[in-house]
Scaffold this motif. Sequence first.
Motif, short mmCIF file in Angstrom:
data_model
loop_
_atom_site.label_atom_id
_atom_site.label_comp_id
_atom_site.label_asym_id
_atom_site.label_seq_id
_atom_site.Cartn_x
_atom_site.Cartn_y
_atom_site.Cartn_z
N ILE A 5 24.23 39.16 -4.68
CA ILE A 5 25.33 38.47 -4.05
C ILE A 5 26.10 39.39 -3.13
N ARG A 9 30.00 46.02 -0.03
CA ARG A 9 30.27 46.58 1.30
C ARG A 9 30.46 45.46 2.32
N ILE A 11 31.32 44.72 6.73
CA ILE A 11 31.38 45.25 8.08
C ILE A 11 32.63 44.69 8.75
N THR A 13 34.45 44.38 12.29
CA THR A 13 34.15 44.51 13.72
C THR A 13 35.40 44.19 14.53
N TYR A 65 39.27 39.15 -1.25
CA TYR A 65 38.58 39.16 0.04
C TYR A 65 39.33 38.34 1.10
N GLU A 66 39.72 37.13 0.71
CA GLU A 66 40.33 36.24 1.72
C GLU A 66 41.66 36.79 2.23
N LYS A 73 42.80 39.69 10.42
CA LYS A 73 42.79 38.75 11.55
C LYS A 73 44.19 38.65 12.17
N GLU A 84 36.74 40.83 12.89
CA GLU A 84 35.94 40.08 11.92
C GLU A 84 35.67 40.97 10.72
N GLN A 86 33.03 40.81 7.53
CA GLN A 86 31.94 40.01 6.94
C GLN A 86 31.20 40.87 5.93
N ARG A 87 30.81 40.27 4.84
CA ARG A 87 30.02 41.02 3.87
C ARG A 87 28.73 41.51 4.53
N GLU A 88 28.34 42.72 4.12
CA GLU A 88 27.17 43.36 4.72
C GLU A 88 25.91 42.52 4.56
N ASP A 89 25.86 41.74 3.47
CA ASP A 89 24.63 40.99 3.15
C ASP A 89 24.15 40.10 4.29
N ILE A 90 25.11 39.55 5.04
CA ILE A 90 24.69 38.62 6.09
C ILE A 90 23.88 39.34 7.17
#
Lengths: 97, 456
Positions: A5, A9, A11, A13, A65-66, A73, A84, A86-90
């Motif tokens: 899941i 980590r 990222i 940006t 996280y949120e 933001k 942005e 975003q979780r690294e998984d994506i």
Amino acid sequence: MPTSISSGRAIVTIIGLDRVGIIAAVTGALAEANVNILDISQSVLREEVFTMIMMVDLAKARVPYEELSTRLKDIGRDLKVQVEVQREDIFKAMHRI
Amino acid sequence: MHSLRFSAEEIIETIDMVKVERLDIRTITIGISLLDCVSDGVGPLCERIYDKVTRVAANLTRTSRAIGAEFGIPIVNNRISVTPISLIAGRATPDDFVAIARTLDRAADELGIDFIGGFSAQVEKGMTTGAANLIAAIPQALAATKRVCSSVNIGTTKAGLNMDAVAMMGRTVKETAALTAEQGSIGCAKLVVFCNAVQDNPFMAGAFHGTGEPDCVVNVGISGPGVVLRALEQADHADFGALATLIKRMAFKITRAGELVGRTASERLGIPFGIVDLSLAPTPAKGDSVARILEAMGLERVGTHGTTAALALLNDAVKKGGAMASSHVGGLSGAFIPVSEDEGMIEAAENGDISLDKLEAMTSVCSVGLDMIVIPGDTPAETISAIIADEAAIGMINRKTTAVRVIPAVGRQAGDLVEFGGLLGHARVIPVNTRSSAKFVARGGRIPAPLQALNN
């Protein structure tokens, strides 16, 4: 397959026109949330567009996280850059076989 | 020192897919079996349905919102599919079935989801009393509810076509249109007539939870015509082999995103993961269009000669790229061409550049069928049945799913504009062939199952 899941980590940006204080504001917010920055890279991908990419570790984050995402933001909105997180998984899912 | 592991180009590509090219996860759909809700009377049955649906999917919208935020990919819809209702209420009267539809609507409302599918029956070879009563209830059920979607399977490759059911569905579509006449006959947008319906489709309006499925399952439908379009626009001089490769690469990436979202949702909801539906699903938003992809291949306007070949290439490449990206592919998987929901299709219909006949031809090489096509309100029920029969014949012979979702908008003529709003979009009324099919449809009986050899 990307079955895990989350590695903990993410990222971060930052995309926009370069201006004073962007890095300070973002890294400040990360430090406040106890988010460790593992790596930073900066580049100019398109003309005059500043891009900074950070890999961060959320394992010991003190905020959900949120909440972190909202804070970053908001900073982006104030400084007129796009931020942005975003979780690294994506990225692993989309760019690694 | 940790390395970033991804190049800036890769990271920006993903962000652009979402921000510029409108990549999204179209739907997370939880399939829920209602077989354990069967009861003596319709009252207890409705209670059990409501309890089970709202319990199993209680965390769906919250979980989906969190996953979307964490991965930075919007998840547009959260939906539920259930066991075909005709199977759990064999003794119900048409009025009972309407009550069940209201219950499903209430459950969907409670969960904050836009659609719940499975007000369905499978009648490819014959019709039980329950199935006949459910079909009789469809017009009223769709008029009395906002979120319930209905589908009826009238044929399969193995069983042939049930032409009695086809005749009945023509009348059902007309009645549904009449009962929702004041909203542009929108009831018909929630009614699909299938041949070779699939058991694990996450997309509405045709989603239902098949009997071979587990008690509950998470299925994901992806989208992303904009991503493919952008890639093709940057490959102006590529030959067809190169085009196909490009589409496969993009399909791979967006499917991986869908797979990740599906597995994450499955783990967090505690519900097994089913399939990713590899579909290019358009929306009325600019650039989010399958039609524009076909035009980017070199066609002046979708609907002209060459459209079917372009769509065949697109559909096959999407499947090839996506199949490698996911451990379980299912559902409808292909390019959708819903006319009122696709900005390029809307424009082609507006200018008379695309005909019902061309759309029918296109459905022989893509998923899924004649979809969201507005036809004149005075189209006879028999003609609608004949349209269903033609489309089902394509599915039966080619061993694929086909469907008909046409809207005979009451009081509207060819060329009139009909507005549905939201993802359902808007469209000009497309003319139909006005020569009668009544005698053909009235014959009744079944069209026999086709040979599975001598394929020419």
